[in-house]
Design a protein around this motif. Structure first.
Motif, PDB file in Angstrom:
ATOM      1  N   ALA A 288      10.870  10.208 -63.275  1.00  0.00           N
ATOM      2  CA  ALA A 288       9.747  11.144 -63.092  1.00  0.00           C
ATOM      3  C   ALA A 288       8.489  10.547 -62.513  1.00  0.00           C
ATOM      4  CB  ALA A 288       9.520  11.574 -64.606  1.00  0.00           C
ATOM      5  N   ILE A 289       7.979  11.136 -61.709  1.00  0.00           N
ATOM      6  CA  ILE A 289       6.681  10.926 -60.834  1.00  0.00           C
ATOM      7  C   ILE A 289       5.561  11.500 -61.375  1.00  0.00           C
ATOM      8  CG2 ILE A 289       5.488  10.756 -58.524  1.00  0.00           C
ATOM      9  CD1 ILE A 289       8.400  10.091 -57.351  1.00  0.00           C
ATOM     10  N   THR A 290       5.652  13.004 -61.666  1.00  0.00           N
ATOM     11  CA  THR A 290       4.553  13.641 -62.161  1.00  0.00           C
ATOM     12  C   THR A 290       5.304  13.785 -63.712  1.00  0.00           C
ATOM     13  OG1 THR A 290       5.833  15.638 -61.438  1.00  0.00           O
ATOM     14  CG2 THR A 290       3.832  15.026 -60.434  1.00  0.00           C
ATOM     15  N   LEU A 291       4.467  13.466 -64.657  1.00  0.00           N
ATOM     16  CA  LEU A 291       4.710  13.475 -65.947  1.00  0.00           C
ATOM     17  C   LEU A 291       4.480  14.887 -66.621  1.00  0.00           C
ATOM     18  CD1 LEU A 291       4.274   9.996 -67.541  1.00  0.00           C
ATOM     19  CD2 LEU A 291       6.283  10.747 -66.268  1.00  0.00           C
ATOM     20  N   TRP A 292       3.357  15.474 -66.123  1.00  0.00           N
ATOM     21  CA  TRP A 292       3.000  16.883 -66.333  1.00  0.00           C
ATOM     22  C   TRP A 292       2.646  17.246 -64.876  1.00  0.00           C
ATOM     23  CZ3 TRP A 292      -0.182  20.677 -65.007  1.00  0.00           C
ATOM     24  CH2 TRP A 292       0.291  21.991 -65.492  1.00  0.00           C
ATOM     25  N   PRO A 293       3.011  18.367 -64.164  1.00  0.00           N
ATOM     26  CA  PRO A 293       4.368  19.002 -64.605  1.00  0.00           C
ATOM     27  C   PRO A 293       5.720  18.185 -64.466  1.00  0.00           C
ATOM     28  CG  PRO A 293       3.797  19.442 -62.390  1.00  0.00           C
ATOM     29  CD  PRO A 293       2.584  18.455 -62.677  1.00  0.00           C
ATOM     30  N   PHE A 294       6.358  18.406 -65.665  1.00  0.00           N
ATOM     31  CA  PHE A 294       7.594  17.512 -66.023  1.00  0.00           C
ATOM     32  C   PHE A 294       8.730  18.037 -64.870  1.00  0.00           C
ATOM     33  CE2 PHE A 294      11.211  16.194 -68.323  1.00  0.00           C
ATOM     34  CZ  PHE A 294      10.905  14.962 -68.521  1.00  0.00           C
ATOM     35  N   GLY A 317       9.564   7.083 -78.444  1.00  0.00           N
ATOM     36  CA  GLY A 317      10.274   8.121 -77.980  1.00  0.00           C
ATOM     37  C   GLY A 317       9.289   9.331 -77.814  1.00  0.00           C
ATOM     38  N   GLN A 318       8.788   9.549 -76.538  1.00  0.00           N
ATOM     39  CA  GLN A 318       7.768  10.552 -76.435  1.00  0.00           C
ATOM     40  C   GLN A 318       8.250  11.351 -75.472  1.00  0.00           C
ATOM     41  OE1 GLN A 318       3.686   9.123 -76.192  1.00  0.00           O
ATOM     42  NE2 GLN A 318       3.994   7.772 -77.924  1.00  0.00           N
ATOM     43  N   MET A 319       8.671  10.906 -73.889  1.00  0.00           N
ATOM     44  CA  MET A 319       9.157  11.824 -73.030  1.00  0.00           C
ATOM     45  C   MET A 319      10.376  12.282 -73.232  1.00  0.00           C
ATOM     46  SD  MET A 319       9.761  10.827 -69.159  1.00  0.00           S
ATOM     47  CE  MET A 319      11.199   9.790 -69.319  1.00  0.00           C
ATOM     48  N   VAL A 320      11.208  11.614 -74.206  1.00  0.00           N
ATOM     49  CA  VAL A 320      12.479  12.097 -74.523  1.00  0.00           C
ATOM     50  C   VAL A 320      12.518  13.603 -75.197  1.00  0.00           C
ATOM     51  CG1 VAL A 320      12.519  11.225 -76.794  1.00  0.00           C
ATOM     52  CG2 VAL A 320      14.737  11.487 -75.860  1.00  0.00           C
ATOM     53  N   GLU A 321      11.391  13.962 -75.780  1.00  0.00           N
ATOM     54  CA  GLU A 321      11.076  15.353 -76.348  1.00  0.00           C
ATOM     55  C   GLU A 321      11.299  16.304 -74.937  1.00  0.00           C
ATOM     56  OE1 GLU A 321       8.204  16.060 -78.866  1.00  0.00           O
ATOM     57  OE2 GLU A 321       8.768  14.353 -80.177  1.00  0.00           O
ATOM     58  N   ASP A 322      10.805  15.972 -73.835  1.00  0.00           N
ATOM     59  CA  ASP A 322      10.623  16.996 -72.548  1.00  0.00           C
ATOM     60  C   ASP A 322      11.987  17.040 -71.825  1.00  0.00           C
ATOM     61  OD1 ASP A 322       8.136  17.730 -72.891  1.00  0.00           O
ATOM     62  OD2 ASP A 322       7.106  16.231 -71.784  1.00  0.00           O
ATOM     63  N   VAL A 323      12.505  15.724 -72.225  1.00  0.00           N
ATOM     64  CA  VAL A 323      14.084  15.756 -71.473  1.00  0.00           C
ATOM     65  C   VAL A 323      15.050  16.658 -72.384  1.00  0.00           C
ATOM     66  CG1 VAL A 323      16.080  14.202 -71.230  1.00  0.00           C
ATOM     67  CG2 VAL A 323      13.781  13.574 -70.777  1.00  0.00           C
ATOM     68  N   ARG A 324      14.819  16.600 -73.842  1.00  0.00           N
ATOM     69  CA  ARG A 324      15.712  17.261 -74.608  1.00  0.00           C
ATOM     70  C   ARG A 324      15.607  18.831 -74.269  1.00  0.00           C
ATOM     71  NH1 ARG A 324      15.404  13.296 -79.377  1.00  0.00           N
ATOM     72  NH2 ARG A 324      17.331  12.066 -78.896  1.00  0.00           N
ATOM     73  N   LEU A 325      14.127  19.191 -74.181  1.00  0.00           N
ATOM     74  CA  LEU A 325      13.656  20.618 -73.756  1.00  0.00           C
ATOM     75  C   LEU A 325      14.496  20.891 -72.465  1.00  0.00           C
ATOM     76  CD1 LEU A 325      10.091  20.855 -74.892  1.00  0.00           C
ATOM     77  CD2 LEU A 325      11.958  21.971 -75.934  1.00  0.00           C
ATOM     78  N   ALA A 326      14.310  20.110 -71.493  1.00  0.00           N
ATOM     79  CA  ALA A 326      15.097  20.447 -70.325  1.00  0.00           C
ATOM     80  C   ALA A 326      16.658  20.714 -70.265  1.00  0.00           C
ATOM     81  CB  ALA A 326      14.564  19.188 -69.210  1.00  0.00           C
ATOM     82  N   VAL A 327      17.151  19.793 -71.180  1.00  0.00           N
ATOM     83  CA  VAL A 327      18.584  20.009 -71.201  1.00  0.00           C
ATOM     84  C   VAL A 327      19.200  21.148 -72.023  1.00  0.00           C
ATOM     85  CG1 VAL A 327      20.394  18.443 -72.458  1.00  0.00           C
ATOM     86  CG2 VAL A 327      18.930  17.293 -70.757  1.00  0.00           C
TER      87      VAL A 327
END
Lengths: 360, 182
Positions: A288-294, A317-327
């Protein structure tokens, strides 16, 4: 080809600021970021480009100097590390509310509290999900090399001015302290007063008789007006999410397993990838290069052939929440992190990948 | 070609600057380089180390667990890094102050008594260049001319008069390094 130098990440931030035509830098020293202000003070850009470099009395003062100077349409920035950035959060919320462009750099160290001076990525939540109060967003760029420390200063200013929004470079002690080869971009001149008036008609550049006063504020006590201001912000954020996502995909085309990481962790994970591929494991890496927008969509698109994902971060474990939302629950998403300034090795990540995702 | 090196010793031994000169030498011959120092509490007195990588390809992790070469300049670093040399790799150390000598049989071990030699030459400040010379004898990964160019790039202009002494020290290091059979 631009000038080649061997530089620390923090020094590259300082040099890039001068070259990006920045009008003012306000900051306060803190490890592992102090080389930014040290470099600027040694280079004395105020004698060459007229760029102001000022050591404020605190981080609170720095961010409010940024707020004031940004209101005039100038290119302004600050940098700090985690505890200092926490002090700035009130100001960031005001800057976002007043829709002012500026660049912040956070060379993250371990927390919470004073924590440690060693590298960490535990400020992801603060950078991407608020940190200050209210419904606001910062554009967050995560460099993974000294080259990107330099390039992203320029990019962050472009994005900040394009959207009238604060942009943050979220780095860490590894990228800040390491030296690498960096190709410097050609210097841009600072904007003239005429250019600023034309480029940023909202700026408080002095009221001529031809227009109404420009007022910079985040305050409006009329709920129906404040709601409209918020809707306008949210519409802007939606455009940024649509247009400004950036990520790097390495060996993802045939990947059965995927690591998602950013910054220094992505560099370490890239070595994991090399070792895994040598063992015949079809591993890919999405950085990930932009963390927001993810890069949610970019991760989701890989799910037609990816069977499991490991997210690695120097945090709990912080970004992992955004990964889970994406998946959206479609495949197993596991997490591995180290905290307190400890850093995983490439082999360590591979062991976790095998245990939690591949299941050997 | 990729060479992954750890240089470790006390602060003031010139560990970080040796790494910097090596990295600059790599740039002089168009290689990718990374230089990752310890910057924690150890830098505020005590031991210091730096990981240097030179490669013909893009460098992935700047932080490593195992190294092709270890240059070790005090006992603490010997204790910490002897086991981190890859099998078949190289360990170079200065015997000065070492009480427990390296014992591995699956790596090549070299000794360069640079501290003694620097004292003999009356050039204690370029101790680290004697060590670097020894390393370059064993691992000629950068050409001497590129090291001199690297020195010019990494030293502030006011110290450029010291470059001949540095070169002399590198050449002396190349002469005095000896392989140690365990």
């Amino acid at each position: 080809m631009g000038e080649l130098r061997l530089m620390k990440g923090n020094e590259a931030i300082g040099e890039a600021a001068i070259r990006a035509g920045v009008d003012a830098y306000f900051g306060y020293p803190i490890t592992p970021q102090s080389e930014v202000i040290e470099y600027l003070m040694a280079e004395k850009p105020y004698e060459r480009t007229g760029m102001v470099v000022l050591q404020a009395e605190s981080e609170v003062a720095s961010i409010n100097m940024v707020y004031g100077a940004a209101a005039t349409g100038k290119k302004v920035m600050t940098s700090s590390s985690s505890p200092g950035v926490s002090l700035m959060m009130e100001g960031v919320s005001y800057i976002a509310g007043a829709e002012l462009p500026c660049v912040l750099v956070n060379v993250v160290r371990g927390g919470p509290g004073l924590g440690t001076i060693q590298p960490s990525q535990a400020d992801y939540f603060q950078a991407t999900k608020g940190g200050g109060h209210g419904d606001y967003r910062m554009i967050v760029l995560a460099p993974a090399s000294v080259q990107e420390m330099s390039d992203f200063v320029k990019l962050a200013f472009e994005l900040a001015f394009r959207y009238r929004n604060p942009a943050m470079i979220l780095s860490d002690g590894v990228i800040g302290q390491m030296m690498e080869k960096v190709e410097l971009f050609d210097p841009l001149p600072r904007w003239t007063e005429e250019q600023i008036t034309k480029l940023s008609p909202w700026a408080t550049t002095g009221k001529p008789s031809t227009r109404e006063r420009n007022i910079i504020t985040s305050l409006d006590l009329r709920p129906h007006v404040q709601e409209q201001r918020n809707i306008k912000l949210q519409n802007k954020y939606a455009i940024i999410q649509e247009k400004e996502v950036r990520c790097e995909k390495i060996a993802c085309d045939d990947a059965e397993y995927l690591i998602v990481a950013y910054g220094s962790s992505a560099r370490i994970a890239q070595k994991t990838l090399d070792i895994a591929r040598a063992q015949g494991i079809k591993l890919g890496l999405l950085r990930a290069i932009t963390l927001w927008p993810f890069p949610s969509k970019q991760i989701h698109e890989l799910l037609d052939h990816v069977k499991g994902i490991l997210t690695v971060e120097l945090s709990a474990g912080q970004m992992v929440e955004d990964v889970r939302l994406a998946v959206e629950g479609k495949v197993n998403v596991a997490f591995y992190g180290r905290m307190g300034g400890m850093i995983y090795t490439p082999e360590e990540i591979l062991d976790v990948l095998k245990a939690k995702i591949i299941g050997e | 070609m990729t060479e992954e090196i750890i240089i470790a010793g006390f602060g003031r031994q010139g560990v970080l600057s040796m790494g910097k000169i090596l990295a600059y030498s790599g740039i002089m011959q168009d290689q990718e380089v990374s230089w990752m120092p310890s910057y924690g509490p150890e830098m505020r007195g005590g031991t210091a180390n730096v990981t240097v990588i030179l490669s013909d390809e893009r460098i992935s992790s700047p932080i490593l667990n195992f190294y092709d070469s270890a240059i070790i300049l005090n006992q603490q670093s010997m204790d910490k890094f002897e086991q981190s040399v890859k099998p078949g790799g190289v360990l170079i150390y200065d015997g000065n102050g070492i009480s427990r000598h390296p014992a591995r049989t699956d790596i090549k071990i070299y000794r360069v008594d640079a501290a003694d030699e620097a004292a003999r030459l009356g050039l204690t400040k370029i101790f680290n260049m004697i060590v670097l010379g020894g390393y370059l004898k064993v691992k000629p990964i950068v050409k001497l001319e590129n090291v001199i160019l690297g020195l010019k790039k990494s030293l502030p202009h006011r110290y450029h008069n010291l470059i001949p002494d540095n070169e002399k020290a590198i050449l002396r290091g190349m002469e005095i390094i000896e392989e140690v059979k365990v």
